[in-house]
Design an enzyme around this catalytic site. Structure first.
Site, short mmCIF file in Angstrom:
data_model
loop_
_atom_site.label_atom_id
_atom_site.label_comp_id
_atom_site.label_asym_id
_atom_site.label_seq_id
_atom_site.Cartn_x
_atom_site.Cartn_y
_atom_site.Cartn_z
N ASP A 165 41.45 9.98 -13.40
CA ASP A 165 42.01 11.28 -13.72
C ASP A 165 42.33 11.29 -15.21
OD1 ASP A 165 43.40 13.80 -13.35
OD2 ASP A 165 43.69 13.18 -11.28
N ASP A 180 42.09 17.00 -15.79
CA ASP A 180 43.22 17.85 -15.41
C ASP A 180 43.29 19.11 -16.29
OD1 ASP A 180 45.64 17.90 -13.68
OD2 ASP A 180 46.69 17.95 -15.61
N GLU A 216 39.00 20.41 -13.93
CA GLU A 216 39.87 21.29 -13.14
C GLU A 216 40.11 22.56 -13.96
OE1 GLU A 216 44.18 21.33 -10.87
OE2 GLU A 216 44.02 20.70 -12.95
N HIS A 232 45.63 17.10 -3.72
CA HIS A 232 47.06 16.77 -3.78
C HIS A 232 47.93 17.95 -4.19
CE1 HIS A 232 45.57 16.68 -7.81
NE2 HIS A 232 46.81 16.63 -8.27
N ASP A 233 47.33 19.09 -4.57
CA ASP A 233 48.10 20.28 -4.96
C ASP A 233 48.06 21.38 -3.91
OD1 ASP A 233 48.69 19.23 -7.48
OD2 ASP A 233 46.95 20.18 -8.44
O1 ISL Z 1 48.44 24.70 -7.85
C1 ISL Z 1 49.05 24.99 -8.86
C2 ISL Z 1 49.28 26.39 -9.34
O2 ISL Z 1 50.61 26.78 -9.05
C3 ISL Z 1 49.77 24.00 -9.58
O3 ISL Z 1 50.43 23.28 -8.58
C4 ISL Z 1 49.00 22.95 -10.37
O4 ISL Z 1 49.93 22.47 -11.26
C5 ISL Z 1 47.80 23.39 -11.12
O5 ISL Z 1 46.83 23.60 -10.17
C6 ISL Z 1 47.31 22.30 -12.12
O6 ISL Z 1 47.23 21.06 -11.49
C7 ISL Z 1 47.07 19.88 -12.22
O7 ISL Z 1 47.91 19.76 -13.34
C8 ISL Z 1 49.32 19.65 -13.09
C9 ISL Z 1 49.66 18.63 -12.00
O8 ISL Z 1 50.98 18.81 -11.61
C10 ISL Z 1 48.75 18.76 -10.81
O9 ISL Z 1 49.05 17.79 -9.85
C11 ISL Z 1 47.36 18.68 -11.31
O10 ISL Z 1 46.40 18.63 -10.29
C12 ISL Z 1 49.94 19.25 -14.39
O11 ISL Z 1 49.32 18.10 -14.89
#
Ligand code: ISL
Ligand code: CA
Length: 554
Positions: free
Chosen positions: A98, A199, A253, A329-330
């Site tokens: 990541d 990310d 992402e 995981h989100d």
């Molecule tokens: O799903 C989301 C929109 O509200 C958020 O939870 C998420 O933060 C967003 O999708 C971005 O995610 C990524 O970056 C974040 C981290 O917390 C997430 O786990 C990651 O996947 C910040 O680094």
């Protein structure tokens, strides 16, 4: 090995904290992952993606990195990592890391230096602005509640953080920052890792002048920051300096990106990334009250889901490449969100979802536990949550702004909180589900006695063996990898059906998203070749609750 192996692969995502504890401190670790490689090999996946395992104060479970070239103590040592990587390779699999470079931790040395003064070597590594009329420089609010700006008295300035204050955004305009990022990428690639999941990579180029969001007191800038003016330049530069020198895969992402954007960044001749994680199908039921954003408990409409996924299938065909995912995981657990997690239908609907997604064009991603049909946690109390996004949102919306009451917000969290995906992996029905011999860092889902790997492996009708079959079908059938996509009946709100076409062959995929017996005729008959079905026998045009099947026509 062709540079196109990412198109032929199935990826398995590991959330290291919650996968397998090997030294009994209640936290998953690298040696734990290593001990489960033969399980993953048995499932048949080609690539593993690890969520961040670098040194971090863990304000956001590793998405706040304090040192990109050190392994977080609780996960193990660099030797453990090297040994894991080599074992992954000797199992014939690949490993993605990541890459979190939109921001660092506020404990990172660069930030610790940067915040000291305006004239130190790192002063321009982050996005600093003077106060405007004694206030924050603009009206942006963070993804994790509150303003995106935090004031630092030493500099008499604010720094920008799209996420938590502990996650300051890097200043990509600064060429030195970019060189540091390229260098840390090379550090991992030179070790032999096989690529990166990047990310929020579409947020790295901020809009000129950091404009206010018009018409609101404050609002999340996601949409205006995404697809920023220099994003293409940065990704092209990163590709030229780093990515193009290795045989690797990359997935960016990209919240708020459209198929058009995706083609720009992953197009066949864009020389940037291989594919993106789009968010459309996981953002379908925002709260009608905009102030509540993603927090809702409205079920997703099948017609909307089809519209979202079909759009990406059609628009990227021949021009880009899709990543296919139901959860990560989100996101909440797929079977709870899009299927039915009642005892009666959990297994059959988990298989139905797998069929729907895995037979599309793109690279499928399986999130740990999805392959055994793990469900949402169904928590009822705020104390049960860990995730800062969920906890902050609760305090902001219930306690401060008072725009939603406690019990409603708890329903929203139970439906959509990221913590639903983060409970420890359920390996068996023994103490702590075989995850650890001590109490895990985060409570297990109460249903682990019923839903676990050991049970799945012992039962030939499990979700596990069905996923194993789906993966094998993809490996064995070019039509699943490369076939074009034809949508069927977009307005049907009960069935998700589509066709794929490749070299004169047609694949027909049919999924009943309801718990009813219904009937549909797409030309399937006793003479069609049944490739897979989540029921034992085929009743042709009759579709039983959550039935999914696919036919080949030559
Ligand atoms: O799903 C989301 C929109 O509200 C958020 O939870 C998420 O933060 C967003 O999708 C971005 O995610 C990524 O970056 C974040 C981290 O917390 C997430 O786990 C990651 O996947 C910040 O680094
Ligand atoms: Ca451990």
């Amino acid at each position: 090995m062709s540079k196109q192996w990412f198109k032929d692969s199935v990826v398995y995502q590991i959330y290291p904290r919650s996968f397998q504890d090997s030294n009994n401190d209640g936290i998953g670790d690298l040696n734990g992952i290593k001990s489960r490689l033969s399980y993953l090999k048995k499932l048949g996946v080609d690539v593993l993606w690890l969520n961040p395992i670098y040194r971090s104060p863990d304000k956001d479970n590793g998405y706040d990195i304090a040192d990109y070239e050190t392994i977080q103590d609780v996960y193990g040592t660099m030797d453990d990592f090297d040994s894991l990587l080599s074992d992954v390779h000797s199992h014939g699999m690949k490993l993605l890391m990541d890459l979190v470079v939109n921001h660092t931790s506020d404990q990172h040395e660069w930030f610790q230096e940067s915040k000291k003064s305006k004239d130190n070597p790192f002063s321009d590594f982050y996005i600093w602005r003077d106060p405007v009329d004694g206030h924050e420089p603009n009206n942006w609010s963070s993804f994790f509640s509150g303003s995106t700006w935090t004031y630092v008295p030493e500099r008499k300035q604010y720094y920008l953080h799209l996420f938590a204050p502990a996650q300051p955004d890097l200043n990509w305009e600064n060429p030195e920052v970019r060189q540091h990022v390229y260098s840390l990428m090379k550090f991992w690639l030179d070790k032999g890792v096989d690529g990166f999941r990047m990310d929020v990579i579409n947020l790295i180029s901020k809009p000129n002048g950091l404009p206010n969001i018009p018409g609101v007191k404050s609002g999340n800038p996601g949409k205006i920051v995404a697809d920023g003016p220099k994003l293409n330049d940065y990704l092209k530069e990163m590709n030229k300096e780093v990515l193009s020198h290795y045989d690797i895969m990359t997935v960016g992402e990209m919240p708020d990106s459209s198929p058009k954007d995706a083609i720009k960044y992953t197009g066949l001749d864009s020389n940037e990334l291989n594919m993106v994680f789009q968010f459309q199908h996981v953002s379908l039921s925002p709260n009608p009250d905009q102030r509540l954003g993603k927090w809702n408990n409205v079920p997703v409409k099948l017609t909307e889901l089809k519209k979202a996924l079909n759009r990406w299938q059609k628009e990227l065909d021949g021009k880009g490449w899709n990543s296919l995912y139901w959860n990560n995981h989100d996101q909440p657990r797929a079977v709870s969100r899009f299927g039915n997690d009642d005892d009666e239908y959990r297994i059959i609907s988990a298989k139905m979802l797998g069929t729907t997604l895995h037979l599309m064009q793109g690279t499928p991603y399986i999130y740990e536990g999805e392959e055994i049909g793990m469900t949402n946690a169904h928590y009822t109390d705020l104390d049960q949550y860990e995730d800062l996004e969920s906890i902050n949102a609760y305090h902001e919306l219930v306690d401060q702004e008072k725009i939603v009451d406690k019990s409603t917000m708890l329903k929203y969290l139970s439906n959509i909180s990221r913590d639903n995906a983060r409970t420890p992996m359920q390996w068996n029905d023994k103490n702590n589900a075989g995850f650890s011999s001590v109490k895990p860092w985060f409570a297990l889902n109460h249903n682990y006695r019923l839903i676990n790997v050991e049970d799945s492996l012992a039962n030939k009708d499990s979700v596990f063996y069905y996923y194993q079959k789906l993966i094998k079908l993809r490996h064995d059938n070019k039509i699943i990898k490369y076939g074009t996509f034809e949508e069927i009946d977009p307005d049907d709100d009960q069935v998700y059906a589509y066709r794929r076409h490749y070299e004169g062959v047609t694949l027909l995929v049919i999924s009943n998203f309801t718990d009813k017996i219904i009937s549909r005729d797409y030309g399937q008959s006793n003479d069609s070749t049944l490739l897979i079905d989540n029921y034992d026998d085929d009743k042709i045009t009759e579709l039983r609750p959550y039935e999914a099947k696919a036919y080949l026509f030559k």
